[in-house]
Design an enzyme around this catalytic site. Structure first.
Site, PDB file in Angstrom:
ATOM      1  N   ASP A 105       0.831  -1.129  -0.034  1.00 27.13           N
ATOM      2  CA  ASP A 105       0.069  -0.090   0.139  1.00 27.13           C
ATOM      3  C   ASP A 105       0.771   1.305   0.073  1.00 27.13           C
ATOM      4  O   ASP A 105       2.187   1.399   0.484  1.00 27.13           O
ATOM      5  CB  ASP A 105      -0.852   0.015   1.209  1.00 27.13           C
ATOM      6  CG  ASP A 105      -1.829   1.207   1.228  1.00 27.13           C
ATOM      7  OD1 ASP A 105      -2.864   1.088   0.682  1.00 27.13           O
ATOM      8  OD2 ASP A 105      -1.463   2.256   1.882  1.00 27.13           O
ATOM      9  N   ASN A 165      -2.989  12.472  -4.054  1.00 26.44           N
ATOM     10  CA  ASN A 165      -3.993  12.626  -5.111  1.00 26.44           C
ATOM     11  C   ASN A 165      -4.929  13.652  -4.744  1.00 26.44           C
ATOM     12  O   ASN A 165      -5.311  14.394  -5.997  1.00 26.44           O
ATOM     13  CB  ASN A 165      -4.762  11.028  -4.883  1.00 26.44           C
ATOM     14  CG  ASN A 165      -5.684  10.977  -6.163  1.00 26.44           C
ATOM     15  OD1 ASN A 165      -5.157  10.882  -7.359  1.00 26.44           O
ATOM     16  ND2 ASN A 165      -6.963  10.466  -5.781  1.00 26.44           N
ATOM     17  N   HIS A 209      -6.413  14.064  -9.615  1.00 24.00           N
ATOM     18  CA  HIS A 209      -6.497  12.803  -9.912  1.00 24.00           C
ATOM     19  C   HIS A 209      -5.565  12.151 -10.978  1.00 24.00           C
ATOM     20  O   HIS A 209      -5.153  10.969 -11.046  1.00 24.00           O
ATOM     21  CB  HIS A 209      -8.016  12.091 -10.278  1.00 24.00           C
ATOM     22  CG  HIS A 209      -9.173  12.069  -8.890  1.00 24.00           C
ATOM     23  ND1 HIS A 209      -8.739  11.169  -7.905  1.00 24.00           N
ATOM     24  CD2 HIS A 209      -9.941  12.947  -8.796  1.00 24.00           C
ATOM     25  CE1 HIS A 209      -9.562  11.627  -6.905  1.00 24.00           C
ATOM     26  NE2 HIS A 209     -10.382  12.803  -7.443  1.00 24.00           N
ATOM     27  N   ASP A 222      -3.172   9.111 -11.004  1.00 23.57           N
ATOM     28  CA  ASP A 222      -2.995   8.250 -12.150  1.00 23.57           C
ATOM     29  C   ASP A 222      -1.516   8.130 -12.503  1.00 23.57           C
ATOM     30  O   ASP A 222      -1.018   6.964 -12.903  1.00 23.57           O
ATOM     31  CB  ASP A 222      -3.743   8.455 -13.128  1.00 23.57           C
ATOM     32  CG  ASP A 222      -5.378   8.248 -12.806  1.00 23.57           C
ATOM     33  OD1 ASP A 222      -5.703   7.829 -11.858  1.00 23.57           O
ATOM     34  OD2 ASP A 222      -6.171   8.651 -13.624  1.00 23.57           O
ATOM     35  N   ASP A 259      -4.458   2.112  -4.303  1.00 19.88           N
ATOM     36  CA  ASP A 259      -3.213   2.498  -4.236  1.00 19.88           C
ATOM     37  C   ASP A 259      -2.433   1.299  -3.676  1.00 19.88           C
ATOM     38  O   ASP A 259      -1.413   1.326  -3.439  1.00 19.88           O
ATOM     39  CB  ASP A 259      -2.778   3.708  -3.612  1.00 19.88           C
ATOM     40  CG  ASP A 259      -3.439   3.459  -2.076  1.00 19.88           C
ATOM     41  OD1 ASP A 259      -4.199   2.887  -1.769  1.00 19.88           O
ATOM     42  OD2 ASP A 259      -2.501   4.161  -1.239  1.00 19.88           O
TER      43      ASP A 259
END
Length: 341
Positions: free
Chosen positions: A201, A209, A214, A218, A244
């Site tokens: 993680d 983010n 976003h 990404d 994630d």
């Protein structure tokens, strides 16, 4: 000969002439009708979007419709008398002849999906073959058809890839892990082998983010995926588990040190800053490790225990890795009971 007798003879001759003419007209109509039927049957066979062919018991072609001729790029005169060995690669021809002989033996229709080639181009065909008997010649022939399903197979593969791969990173997704690999990794003949599951993680990913957007998030996930690809061995499986989270499956673990070494390498490569939209920043991983059969007999249990180990890494301060222990589950149950109260 009197006049009446002469008239009678002339009448008989005239009748014979009319009868001959009538027979000639009937014959002409019959021939025309036969030609029309033959032409109609040929046009019907040629109009069908499938390969249709007829072979004798020795495998020699005696008929091929226009679609079959087009597939081979030649006229029917070039196919008549030829066998599959004349216009297919040897391996394909051998297999086709084996199927033909089986059809001749069992004398029932058989259908198969086969990978073949036409004019050097690989295609997938749905084929069917059966034996027909002609009463007029008292001979048997093999009637076959082939439908090109290449586009359908490609579409199926594309849909399957989309269903089991993450669109953002191109990695396998959680459904791939839970369905496809569950069976192959834990087949009866491999249950004795040690296997490893690493659940990773990204620490504080939500902060990045939310602050950069976003699209930046990404790009970061794509960059992380690329770094992880460079760390894992070729026999390991890297997947995006969601959000994630990433998961690494190690189907053959020689010793417990092996997943630790992989985890160390992941922590190391993640220290290098990432450049997104002209900004450089670092992001660290928290990793949980579970091993088969010590920590679970199936994929679900191994993932759950790796998840507990991963949260233990976060509790230790993040940017580290932890091996699952039963105490972690006890603590998780205790926390849940406190929330319920």
């Amino acid at each position: 000969m009197n006049i009446n007798s002469q008239n009678t003879d002339e009448n008989e001759v005239e009748k014979l002439r009319r009868r001959v003419k009538d027979l000639e007209e009937r014959e002409e109509k019959l021939i025309k009708s036969l030609r029309m039927n033959k032409s109609l049957h040929s046009k019907i066979l040629d109009a069908l979007p499938i390969n249709i062919f007829l072979e004798d018991p020795e495998g020699r072609t005696i008929f091929a419709n226009q679609q079959a001729c087009n597939a081979h790029g030649v006229g029917m005169e070039k196919l008549v008398g030829k066998t599959v060995f004349d216009f297919f690669p040897k391996t394909i021809a051998v297999r086709q002849r084996e199927i033909d002989l089986e059809v001749w033996e069992k004398r029932i229709i058989q259908t198969n999906e086969v990978a073949t080639e036409f004019q050097g181009e690989k295609v997938h065909m749905l084929t069917g073959k059966t034996i027909i008997h002609l009463e007029e010649s008292n001979q048997d022939y093999l009637l076959g058809f082939g439908l090109d399903i290449t586009d359908l197979k490609n579409a199926e593969e594309k849909i399957s890839h989309m269903a089991y791969h993450d669109a953002l990173t191109g990695l396998p997704n959680r459904w791939f892990i839970k369905t496809c690999l569950k069976n192959c990794l834990f087949s009866p003949d491999e249950k004795h082998m040690m296997k490893g599951v690493l659940l990773l993680d990204l620490d504080h990913f939500k902060v990045i983010n939310d602050s950069l957007g976003h699209e930046a998030g990404d790009q970061l996930l794509q960059a992380v995926a690329n770094r992880l690809r460079g760390v894992i061995h070729t026999d390991n499986v890297l997947a995006r588990f969601g959000g994630d989270e990433f998961i690494i499956l190690m189907p053959e673990v020689i010793s417990e040190d092996e997943p630790f070494e992989v985890s160390k390498e992941i922590v190391k490569v993640m220290k290098e800053p990432f450049a997104i939209y002209g900004q450089k920043f670092t992001i660290s991983p928290s990793i949980g490790i579970s091993l088969h059969p010590n920590h679970g007999e199936d994929m679900e249990e191994l993932i759950k225990n790796a998840d507990l180990a991963m949260y233990h890494s976060k509790e230790k301060g993040r940017n580290c890795y932890s091996l699952y222990t039963p105490l972690m589950r006890e603590k998780a149950i205790l926390r849940m009971n406190m929330l319920v109260k």
